[in-house]
Design a protein around this motif. Structure first.
Motif, PDB file in Angstrom:
ATOM      1  N   PRO A 641       0.496  -1.077   0.197  1.00  0.00           N
ATOM      2  CA  PRO A 641       0.337  -0.191  -0.394  1.00  0.00           C
ATOM      3  C   PRO A 641       1.462   1.742  -0.456  1.00  0.00           C
ATOM      4  O   PRO A 641       0.440   2.249   0.201  1.00  0.00           O
ATOM      5  N   ALA A 642       2.172   1.072   0.019  1.00  0.00           N
ATOM      6  CA  ALA A 642       2.729   2.606  -0.085  1.00  0.00           C
ATOM      7  C   ALA A 642       2.975   3.043  -1.044  1.00  0.00           C
ATOM      8  O   ALA A 642       2.323   2.746  -2.466  1.00  0.00           O
ATOM      9  N   ARG A 643       3.066   4.103  -1.269  1.00  0.00           N
ATOM     10  CA  ARG A 643       2.644   5.418  -1.980  1.00  0.00           C
ATOM     11  C   ARG A 643       4.022   6.228  -1.770  1.00  0.00           C
ATOM     12  O   ARG A 643       3.732   7.325  -1.094  1.00  0.00           O
ATOM     13  N   PRO A 644       4.598   7.317  -2.621  1.00  0.00           N
ATOM     14  CA  PRO A 644       4.986   5.876  -3.800  1.00  0.00           C
ATOM     15  C   PRO A 644       5.626   5.401  -4.249  1.00  0.00           C
ATOM     16  O   PRO A 644       6.380   4.870  -2.670  1.00  0.00           O
ATOM     17  N   LYS A 656      38.027  -2.421  -7.513  1.00  0.00           N
ATOM     18  CA  LYS A 656      38.609  -3.196  -8.396  1.00  0.00           C
ATOM     19  C   LYS A 656      36.673  -3.463  -8.664  1.00  0.00           C
ATOM     20  O   LYS A 656      36.482  -4.474  -9.926  1.00  0.00           O
ATOM     21  N   TYR A 657      35.112  -3.055  -8.419  1.00  0.00           N
ATOM     22  CA  TYR A 657      33.947  -3.497  -8.503  1.00  0.00           C
ATOM     23  C   TYR A 657      33.725  -2.361  -8.956  1.00  0.00           C
ATOM     24  O   TYR A 657      33.868  -1.651  -7.840  1.00  0.00           O
ATOM     25  N   VAL A 658      32.622  -2.549  -9.840  1.00  0.00           N
ATOM     26  CA  VAL A 658      31.522  -1.937 -10.255  1.00  0.00           C
ATOM     27  C   VAL A 658      30.063  -2.271  -8.521  1.00  0.00           C
ATOM     28  O   VAL A 658      29.702  -3.411  -8.511  1.00  0.00           O
ATOM     29  N   ARG A 659      29.351  -1.144  -8.388  1.00  0.00           N
ATOM     30  CA  ARG A 659      28.413  -1.775  -7.476  1.00  0.00           C
ATOM     31  C   ARG A 659      26.913  -1.177  -7.937  1.00  0.00           C
ATOM     32  O   ARG A 659      27.029  -0.089  -8.090  1.00  0.00           O
ATOM     33  N   ILE A 660      26.073  -1.990  -8.202  1.00  0.00           N
ATOM     34  CA  ILE A 660      24.568  -1.247  -8.300  1.00  0.00           C
ATOM     35  C   ILE A 660      23.810  -2.059  -7.089  1.00  0.00           C
ATOM     36  O   ILE A 660      23.634  -3.478  -6.886  1.00  0.00           O
ATOM     37  N   ALA A 661      23.334  -1.583  -6.718  1.00  0.00           N
ATOM     38  CA  ALA A 661      22.325  -1.375  -5.266  1.00  0.00           C
ATOM     39  C   ALA A 661      20.776  -0.982  -5.674  1.00  0.00           C
ATOM     40  O   ALA A 661      20.793   0.113  -6.051  1.00  0.00           O
ATOM     41  N   LEU A 662      19.980  -2.490  -5.785  1.00  0.00           N
ATOM     42  CA  LEU A 662      18.643  -2.193  -6.352  1.00  0.00           C
ATOM     43  C   LEU A 662      17.520  -2.393  -5.450  1.00  0.00           C
ATOM     44  O   LEU A 662      17.949  -3.229  -4.585  1.00  0.00           O
ATOM     45  N   SER A 663      16.768  -1.281  -4.847  1.00  0.00           N
ATOM     46  CA  SER A 663      16.476  -1.607  -3.549  1.00  0.00           C
ATOM     47  C   SER A 663      14.747  -1.059  -3.971  1.00  0.00           C
ATOM     48  O   SER A 663      14.531   0.487  -5.254  1.00  0.00           O
ATOM     49  N   ASN A 664      13.646  -1.097  -2.989  1.00  0.00           N
ATOM     50  CA  ASN A 664      12.338  -0.827  -3.233  1.00  0.00           C
ATOM     51  C   ASN A 664      12.095  -0.415  -1.903  1.00  0.00           C
ATOM     52  O   ASN A 664      12.400  -1.220  -1.254  1.00  0.00           O
ATOM     53  N   ASN A 665      10.772   0.085  -1.579  1.00  0.00           N
ATOM     54  CA  ASN A 665      10.163   0.154  -0.875  1.00  0.00           C
ATOM     55  C   ASN A 665       9.178  -0.193  -0.079  1.00  0.00           C
ATOM     56  O   ASN A 665       7.446  -0.403   0.131  1.00  0.00           O
ATOM     57  N   GLY A 666       8.804  -1.212  -0.635  1.00  0.00           N
ATOM     58  CA  GLY A 666       7.542  -2.619  -0.505  1.00  0.00           C
ATOM     59  C   GLY A 666       7.685  -3.153   0.277  1.00  0.00           C
ATOM     60  O   GLY A 666       8.676  -3.199   1.331  1.00  0.00           O
ATOM     61  N   PRO A 667       7.425  -4.517   1.231  1.00  0.00           N
ATOM     62  CA  PRO A 667       7.268  -5.222   2.345  1.00  0.00           C
ATOM     63  C   PRO A 667       8.288  -5.510   2.327  1.00  0.00           C
ATOM     64  O   PRO A 667       9.170  -5.969   2.023  1.00  0.00           O
ATOM     65  N   PRO A 668       8.975  -5.025   4.017  1.00  0.00           N
ATOM     66  CA  PRO A 668      10.230  -5.761   3.942  1.00  0.00           C
ATOM     67  C   PRO A 668      10.333  -7.430   4.857  1.00  0.00           C
ATOM     68  O   PRO A 668       8.649  -7.672   4.888  1.00  0.00           O
ATOM     69  N   ILE A 669      11.586  -7.693   4.878  1.00  0.00           N
ATOM     70  CA  ILE A 669      11.779  -9.266   4.894  1.00  0.00           C
ATOM     71  C   ILE A 669      12.028  -9.315   6.101  1.00  0.00           C
ATOM     72  O   ILE A 669      13.020  -8.901   6.754  1.00  0.00           O
ATOM     73  N   ASP A 670      11.805 -10.097   6.590  1.00  0.00           N
ATOM     74  CA  ASP A 670      11.808 -10.602   7.882  1.00  0.00           C
ATOM     75  C   ASP A 670      12.885 -11.189   8.118  1.00  0.00           C
ATOM     76  O   ASP A 670      13.432 -11.910   7.590  1.00  0.00           O
ATOM     77  N   ASP A 671      14.032 -10.689   9.072  1.00  0.00           N
ATOM     78  CA  ASP A 671      14.994 -10.932   9.652  1.00  0.00           C
ATOM     79  C   ASP A 671      15.471 -12.392   9.741  1.00  0.00           C
ATOM     80  O   ASP A 671      16.843 -12.810   9.160  1.00  0.00           O
ATOM     81  N   ARG A 672      14.949 -13.572   9.900  1.00  0.00           N
ATOM     82  CA  ARG A 672      14.636 -14.827   9.942  1.00  0.00           C
ATOM     83  C   ARG A 672      15.317 -15.288   8.625  1.00  0.00           C
ATOM     84  O   ARG A 672      15.226 -16.773   8.454  1.00  0.00           O
ATOM     85  N   PHE A 673      14.561 -14.553   7.371  1.00  0.00           N
ATOM     86  CA  PHE A 673      14.368 -15.094   6.539  1.00  0.00           C
ATOM     87  C   PHE A 673      15.617 -14.545   5.095  1.00  0.00           C
ATOM     88  O   PHE A 673      16.180 -15.323   4.627  1.00  0.00           O
ATOM     89  N   HIS A 674      16.758 -13.625   6.253  1.00  0.00           N
ATOM     90  CA  HIS A 674      17.719 -13.300   4.943  1.00  0.00           C
ATOM     91  C   HIS A 674      18.482 -14.111   4.603  1.00  0.00           C
ATOM     92  O   HIS A 674      19.451 -14.274   3.957  1.00  0.00           O
TER      93      HIS A 674
END
Length: 727
Positions: A641-644, A656-674
């Motif tokens: 239900p988040a807006r926007p 040495k590396y290129v870093r690409i971070a993809l974030s979204n403000n959808g439902p959080p993932i419970d810690d026990r599933f990480h």
């Protein structure tokens, strides 16, 4: 002015045809007793004679009864609104009835109805009212107002008490042993295990008239159940009780409450483990197309493992010593299922063994080791009344209308089970109850050098050492070659799986481009012979020729772009790694999801920290990782239900590396599933396969990069690292 005049047979239509069967009809009478504040209801059934005539069914309760005025103004008024307007009984019970037609279930059960109602108003003597109905008259009379009903009222005697007694004669159905067993099962499941204790409402069923002599079987033993010898002694044999006390016997349990917005707060308990409650919090999901809010939901679901040792454990807990596994499984199957209850009473047929309303068996086909089956769950889902929940019961008393509120209820419970399935799977894998799914080949490659054997060979005398060393190196090389072949096969599978993510979009866009090319090219071909014609058509054709040709060219270019986008995941031979611009690959992936991104109202934000995004590796690997991560983000944002709704892409680089971070403000993932996010088969999607993130990680490792989940970030964030270009 014309007026409607109901035919007399409309009452029989309601009673005979709207109520699905005699079991449902009898349950309607039980519910009426509950609404009348009765502490108990007593049912007695006497069988028909050998010539299938006669039979008697009585229903008696000790509720507040009905006055003569109630009978005339409410009971005899079809579709009365009395219970809708009151909603609460005098003692505070929430009314179960609302349609105003349940009383006509008596017409389904038998021909003759004798009803005696005793009622005492404050300061007055007990009033006893009796009415008699021959339901067949509703077929012989033409109009409803032509039917005469015998009605009388008198002052009650010394021994009379408030309540209602219903006698039904000339039964329409033969109550066979099979039908009585079905009735007992229905009555056992009628009251919620919790609700029955809270309301102290008891149901009694007297089948003592069914004997070997009169019916060919012992009726009262059906009430006691197949395990009568295991039930407590000195207990009323007519009382209806659950066959098993499944309320407190389980391997795993989830309980809690959904609030009106769909937010869940509850706990998961594992009795095969440490039995400590693990909190579960699930944020509310957005309403999907066709869904409507379904009010507050309170639930408790018990889950059972079905392997041999687990069934033995249940046998012991249920006190079924002496019952074999096969019989125990059969008894569990007959008493399993998730029921929907309102005001403490079950809504048929939810909770029947045959009614898989959550479609658990269909889901289980995808992954039997992870998904729960219909025969592994028992539970109570309590819903609010129709006004607060939008969940309306069908007049036939066969379930709820499949409206938007029901779709919402079904999805909320299913999504909760998806979370619980992962908790259960985590434990079963760690405890060795289920096989772990195959992971990557890194551990195998690590042991392919056969170092332990090499150390032992080095301890041999020199004359033997060289021969064994050559054999060892040969086998080690063969093993490494086999691992490389396996990795190549994994890459091919990853390519094809990733390809599946874009097929829908390709078909959608491809058909649009082809439709435009087909339509316009046909128009040009049909009018080509008249291109020089000096007429209105010729002038119009010549003026629109350039526009149509340009449109064909653009559509052809769109098709070409689609084919180029698919080329990196086509599964062709990979060759050597190359240098390429990761930003172009990223934009191609976003373009493939453009329709879904627009449909879900998702905003794409770029936060480039000045890096060039020139990387070294394989475009197919980066594309596979990006497609799977973006696909997950779009899915979960669509439930939020988040807006926007935002997908934020942040880039950076190290030496040495290129870093690409993809974030979204959808439902959080419970810690026990990480820890399990990248495990093959792990998914929190209702219809997920659990291979997306595993493919993403394997693909990036094929380009000497990696994918990780950032558990410390504010939003849901996955980070891709890839080697920088040598340029």
């Amino acid at each position: 002015m014309a007026r409607l005049r109901p035919r007399a047979r409309i009452i029989r239509t309601i009673g005979d045809q709207l109520i699905s069967g005699p079991e449902a009809a009898l349950i309607e009478l039980v519910k009426n007793s509950y609404d009348a504040d009765a502490s108990s209801v007593r049912i007695r059934i006497e069988p028909k004679s050998e010539d299938e005539a006669g039979g008697l069914l009585t229903v008696e309760d000790d509720g507040h009864g009905m006055s003569a005025a109630d009978l005339v103004e409410k009971w005899m008024e079809p579709a009365t609104t009395d219970k809708i307007e009151r909603r609460v009984s005098p003692s505070g019970r929430r009314m179960l009835g609302a349609k105003g037609v349940g009383r006509f279930a008596t017409a389904k059960l038998g021909r003759y109805l004798d009803l005696v109602a005793a009622y005492k108003s404050p300061g007055r003597r007990l009033e006893v009212t009796e009415l008699k109905i021959d339901w067949d008259e509703f077929y012989t009379r033409k109009y409803l107002d032509e039917v005469n009903i015998l009605f009388s009222s008198k002052v009650g005697g010394r021994g009379d008490r408030p309540g209602v007694s219903i006698s039904i004669r000339e039964l329409r159905d033969s109550w066979t042993s099979h039908r009585l067993e079905a009735l007992v099962r229905e009555l056992r499941r009628l009251a919620s295990p919790v609700g029955a204790r809270e309301t102290s409402f008891r149901i009694h069923l007297d089948l003592s008239s069914f004997t070997e002599a009169t019916a060919g079987f012992d009726g009262q033993s059906i009430v006691a159940g197949a395990l009568a010898s295991l039930n407590e002694k000195d207990v009323d044999p007519t009382v209806i009780r659950p066959l098993f006390n499944l309320d407190h016997v389980y391997h795993y349990k989830v309980s809690g409450t959904f609030d009106a917005s769909g937010r869940f707060k509850g706990a998961f308990v594992n009795q095969r483990g440490d039995s400590k409650p693990v909190p579960i919090r699930i944020e509310p999901s957005a309403l999907e197309e066709g869904e409507e809010k379904c009010g507050k939901i309170k639930l408790r679901i018990n889950i059972y493992d079905r392997e041999g040792e687990a069934v033995d454990d249940l046998i012991e807990r249920l006190g079924l010593d002496g019952v074999g596994r096969l019989d125990a499984r059969r008894l569990l199957n007959e008493n399993i299922g998730i029921g929907i209850y309102r005001e403490g009473f079950r809504i048929r047929p939810y909770g029947d063994p045959e009614t898989d309303w959550l479609e658990l068996e269909r889901r289980r086909v995808q992954d039997p080791s992870l998904r729960l089956g219909h025969n592994q769950v028992w539970g109570v889902v309590e819903i609010e009344d129709e006004g607060d929940s939008g969940l309306t019961e069908r007049s036939s008393r066969e379930g709820l209308d499949h409206n938007g509120s029901f779709l919402r209820l079904k999805r909320l419970v299913t999504d909760l089970l998806v979370t619980v399935e992962q908790d259960r799977q985590n434990f079963r894998q760690s405890a060795g109850f289920s096989r772990k799914k195959a992971g990557d080949t890194s551990d195998v490659r690590k042991h392919a050098g056969l170092r332990t054997i090499e150390r032992e060979i080095n301890q041999l005398p020199p004359r033997y050492r060289e021969r064994f060393t050559r054999a060892l190196r040969k086998d080690s090389a063969a093993l490494k070659t086999a691992i490389e072949d396996l990795e190549s096969y994994q890459q091919a599978l990853a390519s094809r799986s990733t390809l599946g993510l874009v097929v829908a979009q390709v078909l959608h866009d491809g058909r649009r481009f082809l439709s435009d090319i087909t339509t316009r090219s046909k128009g040009l071909a049909d009018g080509a012979s008249r291109i020089q014609e000096k007429s209105a058509f010729g002038e119009h054709f010549r003026s629109s020729f350039g526009k149509n040709a340009q449109s064909i060219h653009q559509s052809a270019g769109g098709l070409n772009k689609l084919f180029k986008a698919l080329d990196p995941v086509s599964g062709r031979r990979r060759g050597r790694p190359t240098d390429f611009d990761a930003s172009r690959v990223m934009q191609r992936c976003l373009d493939l999801f453009s329709d879904a991104i627009q449909r879900e109202g998702i905003v794409i934000e770029f936060n480039n920290e000045g890096s060039s995004l020139l990387v070294r590796g394989y475009e197919a690997d980066l594309m596979a990782a990006l497609l799977n991560i973006i696909d997950n983000a779009v899915h979960w944002l669509g439930t939020s239900p988040a807006r926007p709704r935002v997908i934020r892409i942040t880039t950076g680089e190290t030496k040495k590396y290129v870093r690409i971070a993809l974030s979204n403000n959808g439902p959080p993932i419970d810690d026990r599933f990480h820890q399990r996010l990248f495990s093959p088969g792990f998914t929190l999607k209702t219809e997920g396969s659990g291979i997306g993130l595993a493919i993403a990680r394997e693909a990036m490792r094929g380009s000497k990069g990696d994918v990780a989940f950032d558990g410390d970030a504010r939003d849901v964030t996955f980070v891709i690292e890839m080697q920088r270009s040598r340029e």
